[in-house]
Scaffold this motif. Structure first.
Motif, PDB file in Angstrom:
ATOM      1  N   SER A   1       0.806  -1.235   0.000  1.00 47.71           N
ATOM      2  CA  SER A   1       0.000   0.000   0.000  1.00 47.71           C
ATOM      3  C   SER A   1       0.831   1.273   0.000  1.00 47.71           C
ATOM      4  O   SER A   1       0.782   2.077   0.932  1.00 47.71           O
ATOM      5  N   SER A   2       1.592   1.460  -1.059  1.00 47.42           N
ATOM      6  CA  SER A   2       2.409   2.657  -1.196  1.00 47.42           C
ATOM      7  C   SER A   2       2.004   3.402  -2.467  1.00 47.42           C
ATOM      8  O   SER A   2       1.330   2.855  -3.335  1.00 47.42           O
ATOM      9  N   ILE A   3       2.432   4.649  -2.557  1.00 45.19           N
ATOM     10  CA  ILE A   3       2.080   5.462  -3.717  1.00 45.19           C
ATOM     11  C   ILE A   3       3.261   6.348  -4.082  1.00 45.19           C
ATOM     12  O   ILE A   3       3.942   6.893  -3.208  1.00 45.19           O
ATOM     13  N   ARG A   4       3.535   6.455  -5.385  1.00 52.64           N
ATOM     14  CA  ARG A   4       4.676   7.225  -5.844  1.00 52.64           C
ATOM     15  C   ARG A   4       4.376   7.924  -7.166  1.00 52.64           C
ATOM     16  O   ARG A   4       3.444   7.565  -7.873  1.00 52.64           O
ATOM     17  N   GLN A   5       5.216   8.900  -7.465  1.00 56.16           N
ATOM     18  CA  GLN A   5       5.181   9.588  -8.751  1.00 56.16           C
ATOM     19  C   GLN A   5       6.316   9.113  -9.656  1.00 56.16           C
ATOM     20  O   GLN A   5       6.306   9.390 -10.859  1.00 56.16           O
ATOM     21  N   GLN A   6       7.288   8.425  -9.090  1.00 52.54           N
ATOM     22  CA  GLN A   6       8.489   8.064  -9.842  1.00 52.54           C
ATOM     23  C   GLN A   6       8.251   6.833 -10.731  1.00 52.54           C
ATOM     24  O   GLN A   6       8.610   5.713 -10.388  1.00 52.54           O
ATOM     25  N   PHE A   7       7.655   7.102 -11.879  1.00 57.35           N
ATOM     26  CA  PHE A   7       7.456   6.104 -12.922  1.00 57.35           C
ATOM     27  C   PHE A   7       8.211   6.554 -14.167  1.00 57.35           C
ATOM     28  O   PHE A   7       8.633   7.713 -14.281  1.00 57.35           O
ATOM     29  N   SER A   8       8.335   5.635 -15.115  1.00 58.66           N
ATOM     30  CA  SER A   8       8.929   5.985 -16.403  1.00 58.66           C
ATOM     31  C   SER A   8       7.878   6.281 -17.455  1.00 58.66           C
ATOM     32  O   SER A   8       8.202   6.772 -18.536  1.00 58.66           O
ATOM     33  N   THR A   9       6.615   5.981 -17.138  1.00 56.57           N
ATOM     34  CA  THR A   9       5.505   6.170 -18.076  1.00 56.57           C
ATOM     35  C   THR A   9       4.667   7.365 -17.623  1.00 56.57           C
ATOM     36  O   THR A   9       4.116   7.336 -16.519  1.00 56.57           O
ATOM     37  N   PRO A  10       4.543   8.414 -18.426  1.00 60.49           N
ATOM     38  CA  PRO A  10       3.786   9.591 -17.994  1.00 60.49           C
ATOM     39  C   PRO A  10       2.376   9.280 -17.496  1.00 60.49           C
ATOM     40  O   PRO A  10       1.919   9.871 -16.521  1.00 60.49           O
ATOM     41  N   LEU A  11       1.688   8.359 -18.155  1.00 59.32           N
ATOM     42  CA  LEU A  11       0.323   8.075 -17.745  1.00 59.32           C
ATOM     43  C   LEU A  11       0.278   7.495 -16.333  1.00 59.32           C
ATOM     44  O   LEU A  11      -0.648   7.784 -15.569  1.00 59.32           O
ATOM     45  N   ASN A  12       1.264   6.690 -15.956  1.00 59.52           N
ATOM     46  CA  ASN A  12       1.315   6.191 -14.586  1.00 59.52           C
ATOM     47  C   ASN A  12       1.518   7.333 -13.598  1.00 59.52           C
ATOM     48  O   ASN A  12       0.951   7.325 -12.495  1.00 59.52           O
ATOM     49  N   ILE A  13       2.318   8.310 -13.976  1.00 57.75           N
ATOM     50  CA  ILE A  13       2.507   9.484 -13.125  1.00 57.75           C
ATOM     51  C   ILE A  13       1.182  10.210 -12.923  1.00 57.75           C
ATOM     52  O   ILE A  13       0.815  10.587 -11.805  1.00 57.75           O
TER      53      ILE A  13
END
Length: 379
Positions: A49-61
């Protein structure tokens, strides 16, 4: 016939049900079929149950950016305290991983994420309790990242959806067909729209209709450990080996990506204690000297709904059956993306299109076309 039947009553299915029932333009009925009403094996209940902005895919961000805002308003929207903590994520990279970390950082900065790159000296200055051995570069999320009570979010979505009139049925879908599902009890539910949100078992359910959906269960073990002297304020940290750790109350939790050959889709839902001895503890002891005397006090195992195609969610209408919608395959990111995906699927059903966030890149069409959207930051 009902208007919408949702296969799967975990956090994703319940978010969809809640968003549907609270939409002023939707006057229909919603039936949610959940085969495990006690949620003993549900990924939502067993998630870190964690949440982050650090993705490589803009849509995931974008999905998780909406998610963090939703979690902050959960007390108002869902009458629940999720205990949200926001100390950020810290990705560590060796020489081999530096280029990918820099490329991911460029994507994240381009999307306005609050992230910073730290060289070894800056890493030591920021987190003096951490060894920088073997580290070339680190990426630190300074805002909008953390962790929360995932099971509470799932139960709140479910409770509020039921209060608004959604019906939950304790049964298992054994046959999927256009505009209908057959249950193990023998009953059939006809529906104008069927939403497949069965988590790790979505691929199995889709197969009953002859649909190749590349989603399968992948086991992950989580270890709860205690230490004599806590090192200090700690973000969720991901070592170059794939081992991760973060605080959890007065304890810490951690885990790792299973070794090659020990990640089969048929694996029993059992804690792999050998992973702690062979893979997790040695990395923790080396990275954080205070963890050298770590003692495991509890552990659990849960399933990722793993998308073998490209580790991204599969969302939207199935091209061959317009009445069938997918919301699955999030590969460990589903609980943090459930608010945004629930909203988007509800918009698709009620209004015929996405209105606030276009999830069409995550549609099934990319699978049939053989054009993956690779997510490089899979933990």
């Amino acid at each position: 016939m009902v208007d919408v039947v949702v296969i799967g009553g975990g956090v994703m299915g319940s978010s969809i049900a809640w968003h549907l029932k609270r939409d002023a333009d939707f006057a229909g009925d919603v039936v949610v079929v959940e085969r495990d009403p006690g949620y003993t094996r549900a990924s939502s209940a067993l998630s870190a149950s964690s949440i982050r902005q650090q993705f490589s895919t803009p849509l995931n961000i974008h999905l998780s950016r909406y998610g963090i805002g939703f979690l902050r308003q959960a007390s108002k929207l869902l009458d629940v305290d999720l205990g949200l903590k926001e100390p950020g994520y810290l990705f560590l990279a060796s020489d081999a991983g530096e280029a990918v970390l820099r490329a991911n950082h460029a994507v994240q900065k381009g999307e306005g994420c609050a992230v910073e790159l730290l060289d070894p000296a800056a890493l030591r200055g920021r987190f003096p309790w951490m060894s920088d051995e073997g580290i070339r570069l680190a990426s630190h999320g300074v805002a909008n990242e953390g962790w929360f009570d995932g099971p509470a979010l799932m139960q709140a979505f479910r409770r509020k959806a039921r209060e608004l009139g959604a019906q939950y049925v304790a049964d298992e879908v054994v046959k999927l067909a256009p505009n209908a599902v057959t249950l193990r009890s023998g009953a059939t539910i006809e529906a104008g729209t069927v939403v497949l949100a069965a988590g790790p078992w979505s691929g199995e359910v889709a197969a009953t209709a002859g649909i190749a959906l590349p989603v399968e269960p992948r086991r992950r073990s989580v270890f709860v450990f205690d230490v004599r002297e806590p090192p200090g304020p700690t973000p969720l940290t991901i070592d170059p080996t794939g081992t991760w750790f973060r605080p959890e109350g007065r304890f810490y939790i951690g885990g790792t990506t299973p070794a090659d050959g020990n990640d089969p889709p048929t694996a029993a839902l059992e804690v792999q204690h050998q992973e702690w001895d062979d893979m997790v503890w040695p990395v923790l002891a080396n990275r954080v000297p205070a963890f050298e005397a770590a003692k495991v006090v509890n552990a659990w195992a849960g399933y990722y709904e793993y998308n073998t195609f490209d580790q991204n969610g599969i969302v939207g209408r199935y091209p061959a059956i317009d009445s069938l919608i997918f919301a699955t395959g999030f590969s460990g990111h589903g609980i943090q993306q459930s608010p945004a995906v629930g909203r988007a699927v509800a918009e698709l059903i009620v209004h015929g299109s996405y209105r606030t966030l276009d999830l069409s890149p995550f549609g099934y069409g990319r699978i049939s076309a053989g054009k993956p959207i690779r997510e490089l930051n899979v933990v």
